[in-house]
Design an enzyme around this catalytic site. Structure first.
Site: not given
Length: 249
Positions: A7-8, A39, A70-71, A150, A181-183
């Site tokens: 992932d980013s 990203y 990461c999408n 984050e 988005c994985t966030h």
């Protein structure tokens, strides 16, 4: 079976959480490119270059499978990664589309796609959903949610202001929301509440598990999974977040 997760930043830990809950792998190697996150604001050539550099990192391990959590990478660099790999590389877009199809089979349903600027610009989800007959699609680049996650702001005034900023002008509540988005699963509760719990949320982690189980043989489950976490910057910070998100002892 040893899997790599790329992932980013830290967002891919939401995918790791789902993998752990379903006990699919004996070992998980996680790499977050925290020095260069996000990203989603980068151009395609840069995204591809960063992704291929991540492949070089995984050469240090004999992995059986790589998940690009990461999408943005999944939308722009998946083909190039597969060309340079001797193992399967799975992105999150196809699993997300499969999960949406299984959860919301009616092709006239109102589908909202959330993602970074780069993911939304790619039109990756819309293209695949159009191929399946879905027509009522909209996408919003909710990039502010990445730094909010984050920073660990999973609830509160800052998050609510961001949600209002993005969603206040929507004319109707969506039937389903793809968290592209994985966030975003880390603030899924707040998104769900904003829409009064009336929208089905498609979570990349659960979508990946559904996809893996439909394409691979996972007859064996692992009660204990070995975890290794690496980052291009501040790896201790990543491990602290992993400990918090994954409830590690």
């Amino acid at each position: 079976m040893r899997v790599g997760v790329f992932d980013s930043g830290v967002g891919g830990l939401s995918v790791v959480k789902s993998l752990l809950e379903h006990k699919l792998f004996e070992e998980i190697i996680y790499f977050g490119d925290t020095a260069r996150v996000p990203y989603g604001v980068k151009d395609q050539n840069t995204i591809i270059r960063y992704s291929l550099e991540a492949l070089e990192f995984f050469k240090n391990f004999e992995i059986d499978l790589l998940i690009t959590a990461c999408n943005t990478v999944s939308a722009y660099a998946l083909d190039e990664m597969r060309e340079h790999s001797d193992y399967d590389v799975i992105g999150v877009v196809d699993p997300g589309v499969l999960a949406l199809k299984n959860a919301i089979p009616h092709t006239g349903s109102n589908i909202l796609i959330l993602g970074t600027k780069a993911t939304v610009k790619s039109g990756a989800y819309e293209k695949k959903l159009h191929e399946l007959g879905y027509t009522n699609l909209s996408a919003i680049a909710t990039s502010l949610l990445v730094p909010i996650v984050e920073e660990g702001l999973y609830e509160g005034e800052v998050l609510q202001s961001a949600l209002h900023h993005y969603f206040a002008t929507l004319s109707e509540k969506p039937d389903a929301i793809i968290l592209g988005c994985t966030h975003f699963p880390l603030v899924a509760g707040a998104i769900d509440s904003y829409f009064d719990g009336k929208s089905t949320l498609i979570h990349s982690g659960e979508a990946i598990v559904e996809y893996l189980e439909s394409h691979y043989d996972f007859t064996k489950r692992f009660e204990h999974t070995s975890l290794k976490f690496f980052a291009s910057e501040n790896p201790e910070g990543l491990r602290r977040v992993a400990k918090e998100w994954l409830n590690l002892a």
